[in-house]
Structures are given as C-alpha cells and as structure tokens.
Write a protein that holds these residues in place. Structure first.
Motif, PDB file in Angstrom:
ATOM      1  N   GLY A  35     -35.415  46.272  41.094  1.00 44.21           N
ATOM      2  CA  GLY A  35     -34.292  46.260  40.149  1.00 44.21           C
ATOM      3  C   GLY A  35     -34.682  46.709  38.748  1.00 44.21           C
ATOM      4  O   GLY A  35     -33.813  46.960  37.904  1.00 44.21           O
ATOM      5  N   ASP A 116     -25.877  41.286  36.790  1.00 41.94           N
ATOM      6  CA  ASP A 116     -26.493  40.016  36.397  1.00 41.94           C
ATOM      7  C   ASP A 116     -25.475  38.886  36.502  1.00 41.94           C
ATOM      8  O   ASP A 116     -25.835  37.758  36.827  1.00 41.94           O
ATOM      9  N   MET A 184     -23.177  42.422  46.803  1.00 40.97           N
ATOM     10  CA  MET A 184     -24.423  41.684  46.561  1.00 40.97           C
ATOM     11  C   MET A 184     -24.421  40.317  47.227  1.00 40.97           C
ATOM     12  O   MET A 184     -25.470  39.760  47.526  1.00 40.97           O
ATOM     13  N   ASN A 208     -21.418  33.031  51.491  1.00 41.81           N
ATOM     14  CA  ASN A 208     -21.291  34.322  50.791  1.00 41.81           C
ATOM     15  C   ASN A 208     -19.871  34.506  50.244  1.00 41.81           C
ATOM     16  O   ASN A 208     -19.679  34.937  49.107  1.00 41.81           O
TER      17      ASN A 208
HETATM   18  N1  BYC Z   1     -28.592  43.510  50.050  1.00 39.34           N
HETATM   19  O1  BYC Z   1     -26.886  36.391  57.035  1.00 39.34           O
HETATM   20  P1  BYC Z   1     -26.840  36.967  55.666  1.00 39.34           P
HETATM   21  C1  BYC Z   1     -31.241  40.622  40.050  1.00 39.34           C
HETATM   22  C2  BYC Z   1     -29.110  40.980  54.470  1.00 39.34           C
HETATM   23  S1  BYC Z   1     -32.057  40.568  41.563  1.00 39.34           S
HETATM   24  C3  BYC Z   1     -29.581  43.617  50.978  1.00 39.34           C
HETATM   25  O2  BYC Z   1     -25.665  36.646  54.837  1.00 39.34           O
HETATM   26  P2  BYC Z   1     -28.593  35.421  53.921  1.00 39.34           P
HETATM   27  C4  BYC Z   1     -31.551  41.692  39.106  1.00 39.34           C
HETATM   28  C5  BYC Z   1     -29.732  39.604  54.645  1.00 39.34           C
HETATM   29  O3  BYC Z   1     -30.960  39.535  53.969  1.00 39.34           O
HETATM   30  C6  BYC Z   1     -31.292  39.209  42.393  1.00 39.34           C
HETATM   31  N2  BYC Z   1     -29.599  42.851  52.099  1.00 39.34           N
HETATM   32  O4  BYC Z   1     -28.223  36.620  54.911  1.00 39.34           O
HETATM   33  C7  BYC Z   1     -32.776  42.318  39.090  1.00 39.34           C
HETATM   34  C8  BYC Z   1     -29.840  39.520  56.141  1.00 39.34           C
HETATM   35  O5  BYC Z   1     -30.916  40.340  56.593  1.00 39.34           O
HETATM   36  P3  BYC Z   1     -32.216  39.745  57.382  1.00 39.34           P
HETATM   37  C9  BYC Z   1     -31.238  39.361  43.856  1.00 39.34           C
HETATM   38  C10 BYC Z   1     -28.612  41.956  52.252  1.00 39.34           C
HETATM   39  O6  BYC Z   1     -30.018  35.543  53.563  1.00 39.34           O
HETATM   40  C11 BYC Z   1     -33.007  43.398  38.259  1.00 39.34           C
HETATM   41  C12 BYC Z   1     -28.580  40.229  56.613  1.00 39.34           C
HETATM   42  O7  BYC Z   1     -28.206  41.101  55.561  1.00 39.34           O
HETATM   43  N3  BYC Z   1     -30.697  38.116  44.370  1.00 39.34           N
HETATM   44  O8  BYC Z   1     -30.439  39.810  39.799  1.00 39.34           O
HETATM   45  O9  BYC Z   1     -28.116  34.114  54.453  1.00 39.34           O
HETATM   46  C13 BYC Z   1     -31.997  43.844  37.393  1.00 39.34           C
HETATM   47  C14 BYC Z   1     -27.447  39.282  56.928  1.00 39.34           C
HETATM   48  O10 BYC Z   1     -26.967  38.559  55.757  1.00 39.34           O
HETATM   49  C15 BYC Z   1     -27.569  41.804  51.332  1.00 39.34           C
HETATM   50  C16 BYC Z   1     -31.124  37.523  45.508  1.00 39.34           C
HETATM   51  O11 BYC Z   1     -32.005  38.029  46.172  1.00 39.34           O
HETATM   52  C17 BYC Z   1     -27.579  42.633  50.181  1.00 39.34           C
HETATM   53  N4  BYC Z   1     -26.627  42.557  49.239  1.00 39.34           N
HETATM   54  O12 BYC Z   1     -27.694  35.720  52.601  1.00 39.34           O
HETATM   55  C18 BYC Z   1     -30.765  43.202  37.373  1.00 39.34           C
HETATM   56  C19 BYC Z   1     -30.478  36.217  45.866  1.00 39.34           C
HETATM   57  N5  BYC Z   1     -26.730  40.836  51.772  1.00 39.34           N
HETATM   58  O13 BYC Z   1     -33.106  39.188  56.328  1.00 39.34           O
HETATM   59  C20 BYC Z   1     -30.530  42.116  38.215  1.00 39.34           C
HETATM   60  C21 BYC Z   1     -31.185  35.435  46.940  1.00 39.34           C
HETATM   61  C22 BYC Z   1     -27.215  40.419  52.939  1.00 39.34           C
HETATM   62  O14 BYC Z   1     -31.714  38.681  58.312  1.00 39.34           O
HETATM   63  N6  BYC Z   1     -30.698  35.721  48.256  1.00 39.34           N
HETATM   64  N7  BYC Z   1     -28.333  41.094  53.240  1.00 39.34           N
HETATM   65  O15 BYC Z   1     -32.822  40.932  58.059  1.00 39.34           O
HETATM   66  C23 BYC Z   1     -29.571  35.174  48.795  1.00 39.34           C
HETATM   67  O16 BYC Z   1     -28.879  34.400  48.172  1.00 39.34           O
HETATM   68  C24 BYC Z   1     -29.233  35.525  50.216  1.00 39.34           C
HETATM   69  O17 BYC Z   1     -30.412  36.016  50.845  1.00 39.34           O
HETATM   70  C25 BYC Z   1     -28.067  36.548  50.367  1.00 39.34           C
HETATM   71  C26 BYC Z   1     -27.898  36.899  51.856  1.00 39.34           C
HETATM   72  C27 BYC Z   1     -26.780  35.935  49.847  1.00 39.34           C
HETATM   73  C28 BYC Z   1     -28.359  37.844  49.605  1.00 39.34           C
END
Ligand code: BYC
Length: 308
Positions: A35, A116, A184, A208
């Motif tokens: 990012g 953000d 996202m 989500n």
């Molecule tokens: N993009 O069952 P789901 C920032 C994947 S950076 C890509 O709903 P989960 C910033 C998902 O991983 C902040 N992949 O999954 C930086 C899963 O794949 P796998 C980033 C996505 O985990 C620089 C599959 O799809 N924030 O702010 O329960 C400059 C099925 O999805 C996406 C985070 O990382 C996507 N959009 O929920 C500016 C937040 N969506 O792994 C700003 C932390 C889904 O099974 N992560 N997938 O192969 C989370 O909260 C959760 O992991 C998610 C997905 C809500 C993203």
C-alpha cells in the motif's frame, strides 16, 4: 474465549486458529507494505513542501504498520522472510485496493479519505480481536490511520475550494475509488468462506456486510459536506432500516483482482520483488553484525540488545 480473554502467544490454540491468524495478519502486513506504492508515486510530485511532508510521513507510517504486523505474525511461529517470499510468489494475498492506479494528486486525498476511512471501519473492531499481539498492534495503527484519513479529507476540502478543474479532479478520483473501497471489506457474507469461523473465534467481530454498511453510513454525510457525488444511483436513506441502501460492487471484478488480474497487480509485485532483491545485502549484513556483536558480548547477552 468464552470469557472474552485474549489469546497470547504461549497459550494453547487449535492449529486452525493459528493458521487463520497467520493468514490474516500476513495479508494485512503485505497490504500495508504494498500500500506504500500507489501514494509513494506522488511524493516527488507533491504540489507543495507541506503536502510532501505530510505524504512522506503517511507513507512511512504504512511501513511501520507492516513491521508491527510482521512482528505479530512472528509471535505465532511464522518467519518474516518466508511470508515475504510467499507474497512475491503469489501464494499469499494483499488488499485488492492497491491494484488500482493513482492518476492525479486528488487520488492521494481520496485514498486518505475513502481507503483509510474503510481501513479504520474494519480495524477499530479488530482492536478487540481475540489474539493479543494483533489486537494491541491495531490500537496504534488505528490512531495513525485517523491522521491519514483527516489529511486526505483536508486535502480534498482544499481542492474543492479551488478551481473548477481541481473540483473535477476530486470528483473523477471519487468516481474511480468508490467501488474498489467497498470491495475492501471482502465478498458478501453469503460468499465469504472464512467469516463464520473467524466470528466464532472472535477474530472478526463483525461480518463483511455489516462493516460495509457502517462505512457507507459514515461516508455519505462526509461526501455531502465535501460537495462530491458518490457514483451509485441506488444510494438513498432507508427510514425503515435506519441505514442507507446502496448498490452492489462488481464482485467478478473483485475475484479477478484478488486472483492477480487487476490493473496494477503485476507492477506492484514486480516492484516489491525488486525491493526485496535490492535489500538482500542489508539483511545479510545486519544478520552478520548481530552474530558478531552477540559473540563479542559473550553468552547470555542478547545480540544487538547486549551491545546497547
Ligand atoms: N482483497 O472469507 P473472506 C491500509 C480474500 S492496509 C484481497 O471474507 P476473511 C492502507 C480473503 O483473504 C489495510 N483479498 O475472508 C495501507 C479470503 O482469501 P483466503 C488492509 C481479499 O479473511 C496503505 C477470500 O478473499 N486491511 O489500510 O474472513 C495505504 C475470502 O474472503 C479481500 C486488512 O488487511 C480484499 N479486499 O475477511 C493506505 C484488514 N477480501 O485467504 C491504507 C484485515 C477478501 O481464504 N483483514 N479477500 O485465500 C480482514 O479484516 C479480513 O481478512 C477481510 C477478509 C475482511 C479483508
């Protein structure tokens, strides 16, 4: 978990819980590091010294977020070098949002405001996530993300008070980033394979779709105050639900972007691969230095800490 206590690194945990945490934290860390690229491209082209200083500080913050998160993944037994290799080999994901191009300086403002803003919506509940090191990292990250969101909004407000051309640039950036920002939050709940288990393990505190709705409700009045239009003809207040109704993003596009076929995927990963190769000598020099200083300090002292 039932008592809402945090799980700490030395606690017993099911293998599936550990795997899920490593997956989510690693993806999150990769997203912070990748990012840095879309906005980083504008550092040399920032219109004033003040804007350049703000943007530099923001991009450096993202690097810091990546580092806290890789450290949190290490508490689960993951190896940082291995996680980076998996990212570069396309075996681990990073957020879809960073596979879109930044076409004008208004994009810097819109990333701060919308990207953000979406990240804050998603990450504030993660401060109560069940895994201690992740939840604690998230507290500091959220404080910094608030500054990021405010600087983006302030930039846009300035442009909206500028020339007609500047207002056009802002509207054009909003039109391009609105739908990817909604993506996202991940696929709709009915198509999200991980949500049910992650909610049961209290890794995720909201689904989500719940967080997407919260983001839309929060953003609509901000768009009105800015004077921009959100590009969704279905967007309207629903008195009965007490929420905004809104249209659906193109979920096929999300699938394509996640599977590596977005507008900027190849460029983002190539750049990350080059940075990793260019930095190899620094990592090996730092490792050699750590070994030498821990030997010189004698047994029982801890490497660089021992030297300090
Ligand atoms: N993009 O069952 P789901 C920032 C994947 S950076 C890509 O709903 P989960 C910033 C998902 O991983 C902040 N992949 O999954 C930086 C899963 O794949 P796998 C980033 C996505 O985990 C620089 C599959 O799809 N924030 O702010 O329960 C400059 C099925 O999805 C996406 C985070 O990382 C996507 N959009 O929920 C500016 C937040 N969506 O792994 C700003 C932390 C889904 O099974 N992560 N997938 O192969 C989370 O909260 C959760 O992991 C998610 C997905 C809500 C993203």
């Amino acid at each position: 978990m039932a008592r809402d206590q945090r799980i700490e690194p030395a606690d017993e945990m099911p293998d599936g819980y550990r795997r899920t945490m490593v997956r989510q934290i690693a993806q999150h860390a990769h997203s912070e590091i990748i990012g840095m690229q879309p906005e980083g491209e504008w550092i040399t082209r920032a219109p004033t010294l003040r804007r350049k200083a703000i943007l530099l500080a923001k991009v450096q913050d993202e690097a810091g977020h990546g580092l806290y998160l890789y450290s949190a993944a290490e508490t689960l037994g993951a190896d940082r070098g291995d996680l980076t290799r998996r990212l570069i080999d396309g075996k681990q994901k990073y957020s879809s949002i960073f596979n879109y191009p930044t076409r004008s300086f208004a994009d810097v403002g819109v990333i701060g405001w919308l990207v953000d803003g979406a990240a804050i919506c998603n990450q504030v509940p993660l401060c109560r996530s069940s895994y201690g090191p992740y939840a604690r990292a998230m507290i500091r990250i959220c404080k910094e993300e608030s500054f990021h969101q405010r600087q983006g909004y302030e930039l846009l407000m300035t442009m909206m008070h500028g020339t007609p051309r500047q207002r056009e640039m802002v509207q054009d950036a909003v039109d391009r980033w609105w739908w990817p920002s909604l993506m996202m939050f991940g696929p709709p709940d009915a198509q999200s394979p991980n949500t049910a288990q992650s909610m049961a393990w209290k890794i995720k505190r909201h689904t989500n779709d719940e967080l997407r709705q919260r983001f839309v409700d929060m953003t609509v009045p901000q768009a009105a105050a800015l004077g921009v239009t959100l590009p969704d003809p279905a967007l309207r207040w629903n008195e009965e639900r007490g929420h905004h109704d809104f249209g659906q993003p193109d979920w096929d596009e999300l699938k394509r972007v996640i599977s590596g076929d977005g507008p900027m995927n190849r460029r983002r990963l190539d750049r990350r691969r080059r940075a990793d190769e260019d930095g190899a000598w620094v990592r090996s020099a730092a490792a050699a230095h750590a070994v030498r200083t821990s030997r010189a300090a004698g047994p029982g002292t801890g490497g660089l800490d021992g030297e300090a």
